[in-house]
Design an enzyme around this catalytic site. Structure first.
Site, PDB file in Angstrom:
ATOM      1  N   ALA A  59      -0.375  -2.182  -5.900  1.00 16.52           N
ATOM      2  CA  ALA A  59       0.992  -1.788  -5.558  1.00 16.52           C
ATOM      3  C   ALA A  59       1.320  -2.042  -4.084  1.00 16.52           C
ATOM      4  O   ALA A  59       2.470  -2.310  -3.742  1.00 16.52           O
ATOM      5  CB  ALA A  59       1.217  -0.315  -5.908  1.00 16.52           C
ATOM      6  N   ASN A 139       3.671  10.265  -5.003  1.00 15.27           N
ATOM      7  CA  ASN A 139       2.222  10.380  -5.123  1.00 15.27           C
ATOM      8  C   ASN A 139       1.673  11.701  -4.606  1.00 15.27           C
ATOM      9  O   ASN A 139       0.553  12.062  -4.930  1.00 15.27           O
ATOM     10  CB  ASN A 139       1.547   9.211  -4.408  1.00 15.27           C
ATOM     11  CG  ASN A 139       2.064   9.016  -3.002  1.00 15.27           C
ATOM     12  OD1 ASN A 139       3.272   8.862  -2.797  1.00 15.27           O
ATOM     13  ND2 ASN A 139       1.177   9.045  -2.032  1.00 15.27           N
ATOM     14  N   GLN A 167       2.891   5.504  -9.560  1.00 18.47           N
ATOM     15  CA  GLN A 167       2.490   6.802 -10.115  1.00 18.47           C
ATOM     16  C   GLN A 167       3.035   7.046 -11.515  1.00 18.47           C
ATOM     17  O   GLN A 167       2.459   7.814 -12.278  1.00 18.47           O
ATOM     18  CB  GLN A 167       2.990   7.933  -9.198  1.00 18.47           C
ATOM     19  CG  GLN A 167       2.263   8.013  -7.882  1.00 18.47           C
ATOM     20  CD  GLN A 167       0.861   8.582  -8.017  1.00 18.47           C
ATOM     21  OE1 GLN A 167       0.583   9.392  -8.886  1.00 18.47           O
ATOM     22  NE2 GLN A 167      -0.031   8.146  -7.146  1.00 18.47           N
ATOM     23  N   HIS A 189      -5.198   0.783 -11.122  1.00 18.87           N
ATOM     24  CA  HIS A 189      -6.149   1.893 -10.973  1.00 18.87           C
ATOM     25  C   HIS A 189      -5.498   3.259 -11.112  1.00 18.87           C
ATOM     26  O   HIS A 189      -6.197   4.270 -11.213  1.00 18.87           O
ATOM     27  CB  HIS A 189      -6.939   1.778  -9.664  1.00 18.87           C
ATOM     28  CG  HIS A 189      -6.177   2.017  -8.405  1.00 18.87           C
ATOM     29  ND1 HIS A 189      -6.299   3.174  -7.670  1.00 18.87           N
ATOM     30  CD2 HIS A 189      -5.291   1.245  -7.733  1.00 18.87           C
ATOM     31  CE1 HIS A 189      -5.530   3.100  -6.607  1.00 18.87           C
ATOM     32  NE2 HIS A 189      -4.905   1.939  -6.614  1.00 18.87           N
ATOM     33  N   CYS A 311      -4.641   7.807   0.515  1.00 17.53           N
ATOM     34  CA  CYS A 311      -4.601   6.632   1.389  1.00 17.53           C
ATOM     35  C   CYS A 311      -4.521   7.032   2.848  1.00 17.53           C
ATOM     36  O   CYS A 311      -4.911   6.282   3.731  1.00 17.53           O
ATOM     37  CB  CYS A 311      -3.401   5.778   1.060  1.00 17.53           C
ATOM     38  SG  CYS A 311      -2.993   5.822  -0.673  1.00 17.53           S
TER      39      CYS A 311
HETATM   40  C1  LIG Z   1      -1.427   4.308  -5.018  1.00 14.14           C
HETATM   41  C2  LIG Z   1      -0.054   3.992  -4.631  1.00 14.14           C
HETATM   42  C3  LIG Z   1       0.261   2.809  -3.939  1.00 14.14           C
HETATM   43  C4  LIG Z   1      -0.792   1.836  -3.506  1.00 14.14           C
HETATM   44  O1  LIG Z   1      -1.351   1.167  -4.598  1.00 14.14           O
HETATM   45  P1  LIG Z   1      -2.632   0.224  -4.394  1.00 14.14           P
HETATM   46  O2  LIG Z   1      -2.820  -0.372  -5.734  1.00 14.14           O
HETATM   47  O3  LIG Z   1      -3.733   1.133  -3.987  1.00 14.14           O
HETATM   48  O4  LIG Z   1      -2.293  -0.763  -3.358  1.00 14.14           O
HETATM   49  C5  LIG Z   1       1.574   2.571  -3.629  1.00 14.14           C
HETATM   50  N1  LIG Z   1       2.540   3.437  -3.953  1.00 14.14           N
HETATM   51  C6  LIG Z   1       2.285   4.577  -4.622  1.00 14.14           C
HETATM   52  C7  LIG Z   1       3.401   5.489  -4.979  1.00 14.14           C
HETATM   53  C8  LIG Z   1       0.987   4.896  -4.964  1.00 14.14           C
HETATM   54  O5  LIG Z   1       0.734   6.044  -5.599  1.00 14.14           O
END
Ligand SMILES: *Cc1c(COP(=O)(O)O)cnc(C)c1O
Length: 376
Positions: A59, A139, A167, A189, A311
């Site tokens: 994402a 998130n 999410q 993931h 993150c």
């Molecule tokens: C986890 C997440 C991301 C990042 O996704 P990745 O696949 O780890 O790069 C971006 N936006 C939201 C809302 C997320 O929950």
């Protein structure tokens, strides 16, 4: 990762290790067939056409491609982008980058329940607005935005709408690439697939400038040899969600409510952050008055809890999301995010309740003059 996903991926690390871009032999064709099957599985869960799916590394990359790619492609039509203050860093940081390249930006605050008021968005749209980006679900606090209304406002004003659905995808049946949505970011993931693979939905007719060039894979939008095993896993994860999402949402909501009820009945000074009604089934974000969330998490090493987002858990700043919905810095520092998922059980919920209650009571009785040995 779901074991069924791993099972589907394994052959593509071994006997089926072809390059999906190899057109001159059966190993390549087999890999390409697997990628196209996965593309259909992702598209089906999103209610899109397979041709509208661009595979990415996740994402973060999808959000970068959406924001930078639209800014570049529509530069002659305007330079104004609108987002929300509670967006993920993978939106906030690319936006900052675009500001340095001449973008004009508006960052809208949420209402105290975490939701965006579509009327407020309407008032911020200008003639030079090219893009609005609002996440489907948050998130940290799990709040689900009124995406259909927001997308309709954008459509009405001829503005492209992007949503970071990392999410919500695979969790809410309502997530679909409707006619008013130009771009959707998703990642494997977050739905029991592997890390390092995701997709950007780009509606037919929407132009995006590629950000990674070389070889012209993914219709020129994202070059580079495809990660075939991960893409196969992503597809399988989507197929499983499609079958199980509805019943799983009901199960998770019941577990989440059990967690909330029990914590609230055992402890005073507990508040839910963000709308409870418009919320992901597996998310709970609670403030424990007078308790440091860091100290609480430290006392529960066997439970995977977090403050803020995973993150940014290395940063010391309190959550920008909790601050944006009006929490004081102190209240934000007393907040814990609980995430429930496919493999969690009622027994685990009860264990977490017991441990949280013990720890909160201990930390509270140790304050305000907590020494190295606490109250014990
Ligand atoms: C986890 C997440 C991301 C990042 O996704 P990745 O696949 O780890 O790069 C971006 N936006 C939201 C809302 C997320 O929950």
């Amino acid at each position: 990762m779901d074991p069924r996903v791993l099972e589907a991926m394994l052959p593509y690390f071994g006997s089926r290790f072809g390059n999906a871009a190899s057109r001159s032999h059966s190993f390549g064709w087999e890999a390409e067939k697997a990628v196209e099957h996965a593309r259909r599985q992702v598209a089906e869960l999103l209610g899109a056409s397979p041709r509208e799916i661009v595979f990415t590394s996740g994402a973060t990359e999808s959000n970068n491609l959406a924001l930078k790619g639209i800014f570049e492609a529509y530069r002659s039509q305007g330079n104004h982008i609108i987002i929300m203050a509670t967006e993920h860093k993978a939106i906030l940081d690319p936006l900052r980058h675009l500001e340095r390249l001449g973008a004009s930006t508006t960052v809208l605050p949420p209402e105290p329940d975490g939701l965006l008021d579509p009327g407020r968005l309407r008032r911020e749209i200008r003639p030079e607005t090219v893009l609005v980006s609002v996440m489907w679900a948050n998130n940290e606090i799990g709040v689900v935005q009124p995406v259909d209304e927001i997308a309709a406002v954008c459509r009405e004003h001829g503005v492209l709408f992007h949503t970071d659905a990392a999410q919500a995808f695979g969790k809410l049946s309502a997530v679909a690439a409707g006619e008013n949505i130009a771009l959707v970011s998703v990642t494997a993931h977050k739905l029991y697939g592997p890390k390092g693979v995701g997709a950007l939905y780009v509606r037919r007719g929407v132009s995006v400038a590629s950000q990674i060039d070389g070889g012209g894979h993914e219709r020129g939008l994202r070059s580079g040899t495809l990660n075939v095993p991960a893409i196969v896993g992503f597809g399988e994860a989507c197929a499983i969600c499609r079958m199980e999402m509805k019943s799983e949402a009901a199960r998770l909501r019941a577990l989440r409510e059990r967690l909330r009820d029990r914590i609230e009945s055992c402890l005073a000074g507990v508040t839910v952050n963000g709308s409870l009604e418009h919320r992901l089934p597996g998310n709970l974000n609670l403030s424990f008055t007078g308790v440091s969330a860091d100290a609480l998490l430290m006392s529960l090493p066997e439970i995977a809890l977090s403050t803020g987002s995973a993150c940014s858990s290395a940063t010391v700043e309190p959550s920008h999301v909790l601050r944006a919905i009006g929490l004081s810095s102190e209240a934000a520092r007393s907040s814990v995010r609980f995430g429930l998922g496919r493999f969690n059980t009622e027994e685990e919920v009860d264990y977490v309740v017991q441990r949280i209650v013990e720890s909160v009571n201990k930390l509270r009785s140790a304050a305000p003059k907590a020494g190295p040995n606490g109250s014990t």
